[in-house]
Write a protein that holds these residues in place. Structure first.
Motif, mmCIF file in Angstrom:
data_model
loop_
_atom_site.group_PDB
_atom_site.id
_atom_site.type_symbol
_atom_site.label_atom_id
_atom_site.label_comp_id
_atom_site.label_asym_id
_atom_site.label_seq_id
_atom_site.Cartn_x
_atom_site.Cartn_y
_atom_site.Cartn_z
ATOM 1 N N UNK A 45 0.617 -1.474 -0.137
ATOM 2 C CA UNK A 45 -0.544 -0.134 -0.183
ATOM 3 C C UNK A 45 1.149 1.681 0.530
ATOM 4 N N UNK A 46 2.450 1.265 0.532
ATOM 5 C CA UNK A 46 2.604 2.152 0.604
ATOM 6 C C UNK A 46 3.816 2.021 -0.490
ATOM 7 N N UNK A 47 4.108 1.980 -0.836
ATOM 8 C CA UNK A 47 4.742 1.453 -1.771
ATOM 9 C C UNK A 47 3.870 2.033 -3.451
ATOM 10 N N UNK A 48 2.287 1.348 -3.090
ATOM 11 C CA UNK A 48 1.534 1.821 -4.618
ATOM 12 C C UNK A 48 0.838 3.323 -4.590
ATOM 13 N N UNK A 49 0.957 3.734 -3.679
ATOM 14 C CA UNK A 49 0.658 5.191 -2.919
ATOM 15 C C UNK A 49 2.053 6.239 -3.391
ATOM 16 N N UNK A 50 3.584 5.688 -3.290
ATOM 17 C CA UNK A 50 4.103 6.190 -3.133
ATOM 18 C C UNK A 50 4.266 6.617 -5.173
ATOM 19 N N UNK A 51 4.051 5.604 -5.468
ATOM 20 C CA UNK A 51 4.439 5.337 -7.101
ATOM 21 C C UNK A 51 3.350 6.668 -7.510
ATOM 22 N N UNK A 52 1.936 6.782 -7.434
ATOM 23 C CA UNK A 52 0.839 7.063 -7.708
ATOM 24 C C UNK A 52 0.835 8.304 -7.715
ATOM 25 N N UNK A 53 1.257 9.739 -6.221
ATOM 26 C CA UNK A 53 2.286 9.980 -5.892
ATOM 27 C C UNK A 53 2.796 11.551 -6.587
ATOM 28 N N UNK A 54 3.642 10.140 -6.848
ATOM 29 C CA UNK A 54 4.984 10.268 -7.806
ATOM 30 C C UNK A 54 4.454 10.720 -9.520
ATOM 31 N N UNK A 55 3.602 9.518 -10.361
ATOM 32 C CA UNK A 55 2.998 10.157 -11.520
ATOM 33 C C UNK A 55 2.367 10.845 -11.578
ATOM 34 N N UNK A 56 1.061 11.165 -10.226
ATOM 35 C CA UNK A 56 0.550 11.970 -9.999
ATOM 36 C C UNK A 56 1.657 14.138 -9.692
ATOM 37 N N UNK A 57 2.130 13.732 -9.547
ATOM 38 C CA UNK A 57 3.401 14.887 -9.541
ATOM 39 C C UNK A 57 3.887 15.122 -10.727
#
Length: 115
Positions: free
Chosen positions: A39-51
């Motif tokens: 969950x933390x990894x997925x959230x990190x990469x989603x935030x990265x993508x959104x940024x």
């Protein structure tokens, strides 16, 4: 043909989970920490993508193998599935590598002890 990429991602994720189950590497070794890491990894990469999308760096490509379903502007349905696969694949490879090196080291020490 529009579901080909998503189907391939889900099949690949399924294969990673089968490897995980067979060798008890990640989820089947200890589910709670594995879920947290995922969950933390997925959230990190989603935030990265959104940024990256907000910054105008990442764009959705037009592909006939993709569904065309967008979760947000420039964020296709396949992206979170790919990121989930990326996290699970990384953790299965990581935990599998640790196991291989640990067994190799143990074997080497056992053989040295017999000499």
């Amino acid at each position: 043909m529009g579901w080909l990429y998503l189907t391939a991602l889900l099949a690949s994720l399924g294969c990673m989970l089968l490897l995980d189950w067979r060798f008890r590497l990640f989820f089947w070794r200890d589910a709670v920490p594995a879920i947290i890491v995922t969950v933390v990894g997925l959230a990190f990469f989603l935030v990265w993508d959104i940024a990256g999308i907000i910054g105008g760096i990442f764009f959705r490509g037009e592909a006939t193998i993709a569904t065309g379903i967008l979760l947000a502007p420039e964020l296709p349905l396949e992206e979170p599935v790919f990121l989930l696969f990326l996290v699970v694949c990384t953790m299965v490879i990581y935990t599998g590598t640790i196991r291989v090196f640990t067994r190799r080291s143990t074997r080497r020490r056992t053989q040295e002890g017999r000499s």
